[in-house]
Design a protein around this motif. Structure first.
Motif, short mmCIF file in Angstrom:
data_model
loop_
_atom_site.label_atom_id
_atom_site.label_comp_id
_atom_site.label_asym_id
_atom_site.label_seq_id
_atom_site.Cartn_x
_atom_site.Cartn_y
_atom_site.Cartn_z
N TRP A 37 44.52 26.42 -3.58
CA TRP A 37 43.77 25.32 -2.98
C TRP A 37 44.62 24.64 -1.92
O TRP A 37 45.84 24.77 -1.91
CB TRP A 37 43.32 24.30 -4.03
N ASP A 38 43.99 23.96 -1.03
CA ASP A 38 44.60 23.05 -0.06
C ASP A 38 45.92 23.54 0.52
O ASP A 38 46.97 22.97 0.27
CB ASP A 38 44.78 21.69 -0.72
N GLY A 39 45.87 24.63 1.26
CA GLY A 39 47.08 25.12 1.91
C GLY A 39 47.98 25.89 0.97
O GLY A 39 47.75 27.06 0.71
N ASP A 40 48.99 25.24 0.39
CA ASP A 40 49.98 25.93 -0.42
C ASP A 40 49.88 25.59 -1.91
O ASP A 40 50.79 25.86 -2.67
CB ASP A 40 51.40 25.62 0.09
N GLY A 41 48.79 25.00 -2.35
CA GLY A 41 48.63 24.71 -3.78
C GLY A 41 48.33 25.99 -4.54
O GLY A 41 47.49 26.79 -4.14
N ARG A 42 49.05 26.21 -5.63
CA ARG A 42 48.89 27.42 -6.44
C ARG A 42 48.93 27.06 -7.91
O ARG A 42 49.62 26.15 -8.33
CB ARG A 42 50.03 28.43 -6.19
N MET A 43 48.20 27.85 -8.69
CA MET A 43 48.24 27.71 -10.14
C MET A 43 48.10 29.10 -10.73
O MET A 43 47.27 29.89 -10.30
CB MET A 43 47.07 26.84 -10.62
N THR A 44 48.96 29.43 -11.70
CA THR A 44 48.76 30.65 -12.46
C THR A 44 48.25 30.25 -13.83
O THR A 44 48.64 29.22 -14.38
CB THR A 44 50.04 31.50 -12.57
N TRP A 45 47.37 31.07 -14.37
CA TRP A 45 46.73 30.74 -15.63
C TRP A 45 46.19 32.01 -16.27
O TRP A 45 46.15 33.07 -15.65
CB TRP A 45 45.60 29.74 -15.40
#
Length: 72
Positions: A37-45
């Motif tokens: 999200w939003d450019g460089d926002g990352r989440m691993t799940w």
């Protein structure tokens, strides 16, 4: 967004995430996914269906920038 797109997608069998969520598998892992999200926002799940009867469990592994992919 979680209650209108993410959670309903998990209820499908198999889960099907809308392109707007930008969900994809993390290569070289077993069941780990990423969402951006939003450019460089990352989440691993990852998720487990029926971890408990009738319950889908979502495990947030790492949240941050692109640097989280060193150890998803």
């Amino acid at each position: 967004m979680l209650d209108t797109k993410f959670l309903p997608a998990l209820d499908q069998s198999p889960p099907s995430f809308p392109p707007s969520l930008r969900v994809k598998r993390v290569h070289g892992t077993n069941g780990v996914r990423e969402m951006t999200w939003d450019g460089d926002g990352r989440m691993t799940w990852q998720y487990e269906l029926e971890h408990a009867p009738g319950v889908t469990t979502v495990i947030l592994r790492r949240v941050g920038t692109h640097g989280i992919f060193g150890d998803p």
